[in-house]
Design an enzyme around this catalytic site. Structure first.
Site, PDB file in Angstrom:
ATOM      1  N   HIS A  58      -2.961  -4.990   0.004  1.00 13.01           N
ATOM      2  CA  HIS A  58      -4.413  -5.119  -0.142  1.00 13.01           C
ATOM      3  C   HIS A  58      -4.895  -4.684  -1.519  1.00 13.01           C
ATOM      4  CE1 HIS A  58      -5.832  -0.875   0.503  1.00 13.01           C
ATOM      5  NE2 HIS A  58      -4.808  -0.763   1.318  1.00 13.01           N
ATOM      6  N   ASP A  89      -2.997   3.819  -2.516  1.00 13.00           N
ATOM      7  CA  ASP A  89      -3.579   3.036  -1.428  1.00 13.00           C
ATOM      8  C   ASP A  89      -4.618   2.058  -1.970  1.00 13.00           C
ATOM      9  OD1 ASP A  89      -4.395   2.135   1.042  1.00 13.00           O
ATOM     10  OD2 ASP A  89      -5.556   3.925   1.532  1.00 13.00           O
ATOM     11  N   GLU A 111      -9.424  -4.539   3.237  1.00 13.66           N
ATOM     12  CA  GLU A 111      -8.556  -3.811   4.169  1.00 13.66           C
ATOM     13  C   GLU A 111      -9.178  -2.493   4.575  1.00 13.66           C
ATOM     14  OE1 GLU A 111      -5.348  -1.032   5.477  1.00 13.66           O
ATOM     15  OE2 GLU A 111      -6.779  -0.850   3.834  1.00 13.66           O
ATOM     16  N   GLU A 112      -9.778  -1.809   3.606  1.00 13.72           N
ATOM     17  CA  GLU A 112     -10.325  -0.488   3.879  1.00 13.72           C
ATOM     18  C   GLU A 112     -11.544  -0.543   4.802  1.00 13.72           C
ATOM     19  OE1 GLU A 112      -8.792   2.037   3.332  1.00 13.72           O
ATOM     20  OE2 GLU A 112      -7.573   1.861   1.531  1.00 13.72           O
ATOM     21  N   ASP A 118       1.925  -1.355   2.323  1.00 13.87           N
ATOM     22  CA  ASP A 118       0.672  -0.634   2.100  1.00 13.87           C
ATOM     23  C   ASP A 118       1.001   0.847   1.914  1.00 13.87           C
ATOM     24  OD1 ASP A 118      -1.853   0.402   2.070  1.00 13.87           O
ATOM     25  OD2 ASP A 118      -2.417  -0.285   4.069  1.00 13.87           O
ATOM     26  N   HIS A 124      -7.342   8.553   0.325  1.00 16.44           N
ATOM     27  CA  HIS A 124      -8.771   8.222   0.394  1.00 16.44           C
ATOM     28  C   HIS A 124      -9.641   9.206  -0.380  1.00 16.44           C
ATOM     29  CE1 HIS A 124      -8.774   5.326   4.117  1.00 16.44           C
ATOM     30  NE2 HIS A 124      -8.062   4.879   3.091  1.00 16.44           N
TER      31      HIS A 124
END
Length: 445
Positions: free
Chosen positions: A215, A227, A263-264, A295, A392
């Site tokens: 992603h 990520d 994706e998130e 991922d 994140h």
């Protein structure tokens, strides 16, 4: 990708949907056009985007906290105003019994680094009647952890940084009756257009397509280098080298490299891709024989995880997905690299393919889950620390993957190159997925 996040002040150091995701897609598209002869295309789609209408508010009796610095609204949070409502710390938060002392309407304070995913913790708190949910991080010096909740529009959901967590927990510990909090959120959803990028080889059977990708987007909190710039960059390098080395000229099966957006926000790009084919070109969807996903493949406190296809929820997919799993394990074990199976739960962009009956597989080096001592003994690193302490967060930058993260990223890239070549050159992919024939020897370059 780090440069893209840093390139425009309005991005705020992010590559999220409202910031640098489309710029990332445009850069990937340009690289593919300049360095390959693939059939490269954008796939635009609309996303309902969450935002704060006004800055959220959080205060205890002793202090008012600063939005974005001390706390932030979790994506998809509802609007609400709770004035001096009792806040209760919930241990665990994954099971209903964790809330035995909880009173409906109270504010639930929960650790993000619990025994299950933070999304499950939020869902359970709302189910138990929380008037608002406050996620705190136990990671020392960490900022407020971003993220996205599901079916949470009924209550405010916020995340606080480590310093604020310590402050609130100390206030609770020093007060006989606990503390009250005032929380105010005002949120809404807007529509924006985002871009998937897909690049298909010109050679190989149209009836047998292998999809592999990652992603493009990050969370709003940071550049998302592990990520999932780690996966996006690997996909791009594999695609370019596949062409540069001439491996795409004598394919038995087509290869489709993919960079998914959204994706998130809930696998939105890959879901749109699959469901658009299902609705408008179901025969093309049937021609996709395998979908591979990578991922987060450069976690600094990594495990070498392989999706456990043998335990696919759909019994019909356990055999073929398990064979993909075994082939990946074969490469790692042939290089004396330990692996472990990770849950095949559809949490990343292979999920929409899996839901439509397509065999899937991939690799994953870990996110917010805490590394055990047993895992430390196998893979090194630090026990009792998250696989990716910057998951994140703003610190998921180049520095996050530098060192051990780059080492495991290279190992994963080599393993993925191996299996993509194998599948691309397989004479009878259908028979191999059924277990009827061994895989042919591909030209290893």
């Amino acid at each position: 990708l780090q440069d893209i996040a840093d390139s425009n002040p309005k991005y705020g150091g992010s590559r999220s949907i409202v910031n640098g995701a489309n710029a990332t897609a445009e850069w990937v598209y340009g690289m593919l056009k300049n360095h390959t002869d693939y059939d490269v295309a954008y796939q635009p789609f609309n996303i309902s985007m969450f935002r704060d209408v006004e800055k959220p508010h959080l205060a205890s009796a002793k202090r008012t906290y600063i939005p974005e610095e001390n706390f932030l609204t979790i994506y998809n949070s509802g609007s609400g105003h709770l004035e001096q409502v009792h806040a209760r710390v919930i241990p665990g938060g994954c099971a209903a019994e964790d809330f035995d002392q909880f009173q409906k309407g109270e504010i639930a304070l929960l650790s993000r680094e619990g025994p299950c995913t933070y999304r499950d913790i939020i869902t359970q708190a709302i189910k138990q009647g929380a008037g608002a949910v406050v996620l705190y991080t136990t990671l020392q010096n960490a900022g407020p952890p971003g993220g996205r909740c599901v079916d949470c529009a009924s209550v405010p959901v916020i995340a606080i940084d480590h310093g604020t967590a310590i402050d609130l927990l100390e206030q609770i510990a020093s007060s006989k009756d606990g503390i009250t909090l005032t929380i105010r959120t005002n949120t809404t959803q807007d529509t924006v257009t985002s871009l998937n990028v897909v690049a298909t080889t010109r050679h190989g059977s149209d009836d047998h397509v292998i999809v592999g990708g990652a992603h493009l987007d990050s969370v709003p909190n940071g550049p998302g280098i592990n990520d999932d710039a780690s996966g996006s960059a690997t996909t791009l390098e594999l695609a370019i080298q596949f062409h540069k080395l001439g491996l795409d000229k004598k394919l038995k099966n087509k290869v489709r490299w993919a960079w998914w957006s959204g994706e998130e926000l809930g696998l939105l790009g890959s879901h749109h891709y699959v469901e658009d084919l299902y609705a408008n070109d179901p025969e093309a969807l049937k021609k996709i024989k395998i979908s591979l996903d990578w991922d987060m493949i450069g976690s600094p406190n990594y495990i070498r995880g392989i999706y456990n296809g043998h335990e696919a929820q759909n019994p019909d997919l356990r055999g073929p997905s398990g064979r993909i799993q075994d082939l990946l394990a074969e490469w790692f074990h042939s290089h004396d690299l330990a692996t472990t199976w990770v849950e095949f739960d559809g949490r990343s962009d292979y999920g929409p393919f899996l839901n439509r009956g397509i065999p899937c597989g991939g690799v994953f080096t870990g996110a917010e889950v805490i590394k055990t001592e047993e895992q430390r003994d196998v893979f090194g690193g630090m026990a009792n620390v998250a696989f990716d302490p910057c998951y994140h967060q703003h610190c998921d930058s180049l520095g996050n993957v530098w060192g051990p993260g780059l080492d495991v990223l290279e190992q994963n890239a080599r393993a993925l190159a191996y299996v993509m070549q194998k599948f691309a050159y397989e004479e009878d992919l259908d028979a191999w997925l059924k277990g009827d024939v061994p895989l042919v020897a591909a030209p290893i370059v």
